[in-house]
Design a protein around this motif. Structure first.
Motif: not given
Ligand SMILES: [Mn+2]
Length: 340
Positions: A30-32, A76-78, A99-102, A123-125, A145-147
């Motif tokens: 969903p975020d993607g 996005t989000d990958l 993205d939002h991860h290391p 989150p990416s959205a 959905i990404d909390a």
């Molecule tokens: Mn995400």
């Protein structure tokens, strides 16, 4: 440095125009899809040609992405490990990675690598909305959905978005965010149908098409939550539930049960068969009593299996015929090492 890269991302977006052909590669979730839709809608508004590609972890391969005919690429989000081989192949093109991860892999020189963690858990959205504008309520779907609501840095944004739709978070979750997420789950094997379905939603009060797909998922989830009450087993302080879900609803069930208020001091292991004749486990606990990976490790002793994950959430896999041995291992371990 971070703000500098954010500026570059804004410039990349501002410069999109009718002469561009843009490829958007999104995560398969969903975020993607919601962040991807915000980029997609923006490109259309600017008169650019735009095509979306879904990257599915574990099944997408480099050759699925023929980007020869595009001059700009957005991911996005990958994770960088997922897209690095694709971006390397097309490194001459103009590329925005968000993205939002290391980082878990190096990307080619020249890629605008916009990572948003320096602002918190975003989150990416939300980041896509901040870059492109468009449907704010849709960015809220990805955030929920990404909390993202568990992180105070999103409080103000979420409040603003909820005010606009005049709903509480619970109302928005139940009537908008979960149905969209469930429809994506229902179409898990057909992302080429799921993305346009999301991209074509005209407004949050017009989800007729979505509900056709989300209904079977909701019914199946409700069936399994009932079944949980009848079939759960106590292995000695760990609640064990074996389920055979239709569709890919295991993740929904795991969250529905383990994140309930009255579940937060409990420990869960969910088990289900996969397509290749193995049993996969999801171990979850917010209780901090024991590391979930350690717990699963104890279960697979003497079994040809695998375990990986974090303190609160881990996964594992074993051959089907070893399920009883796994449960026996845990009973024995929990008897010797009581958790309460
Ligand atoms: Mn995400």
């Amino acid at each position: 440095m971070n703000e500098e890269i954010r500026k570059q991302a804004e410039n990349f977006i501002n410069n999109i125009n009718e002469s561009d052909k843009v490829a958007i590669i999104t995560d398969h979730d969903p975020d993607g899809f919601t962040s991807g839709t915000l980029f997609f809608d923006y490109c259309l508004k600017k008169g650019a040609k735009v095509t979306q590609f879904t990257y599915s972890r574990g099944s997408s391969i480099e050759d699925d992405f023929n980007l020869e005919n595009f001059n700009k690429i957005i991911t996005t989000d990958l994770s960088s490990a997922a897209v690095a081989p694709i971006l390397k192949k097309y490194e001459k093109k103009e590329i925005l990675f968000m993205d939002h991860h290391p980082s878990d892999a190096k990307l080619p020189e020249g890629v605008i690598e916009y990572r948003t963690m320096y602002r918190g858990y975003i989150p990416s959205a939300r980041s896509a909305y901040e870059l492109c504008g468009g449907k704010k309520w849709l960015s809220l779907v990805g955030i929920i959905i990404d909390a993202g609501f568990l992180y105070k840095e999103n409080d103000e944004f979420i409040k603003g978005a909820l005010d606009e739709v005049n709903m509480t978070r619970k109302e928005f979750q139940d009537s908008v965010a979960f149905p969209i997420s469930n429809a994506i789950t229902y179409l898990n094997k057909e992302p080429e149908k799921a993305f346009p379905l999301v991209q074509n939603i005209s407004n949050y009060d017009n989800l007729e098409d979505i509900k056709k797909y989300s209904k079977p998922i909701e019914d199946e989830a409700n069936r399994l939550v009932k079944e949980f009450e009848q079939k759960k087993e106590d292995l000695g302080g760990v609640i064990f539930f074996y389920l055979e879900p239709k569709y890919s609803v295991k993740g929904i069930i795991v969250n529905k049960i383990s994140l309930k208020e009255e579940s937060l001091d409990k420990i869960f292991i969910f088990a289900s068969p996969n397509d290749s004749g193995k049993i996969t486990f999801s171990a979850r606990s917010q209780s901090k009593k024991i590391n979930m990976a350690t717990l699963l490790q104890e279960g697979i002793k003497g079994i040809d299996g695998n375990v990986g994950g974090h303190f609160n959430a881990s996964g594992g896999i074993i051959p089907k015929e070893d399920l009883n041995k796994f449960k026996e291992n845990l009973r024995r371990f929990l008897k010797k090492n009581p958790l309460n």
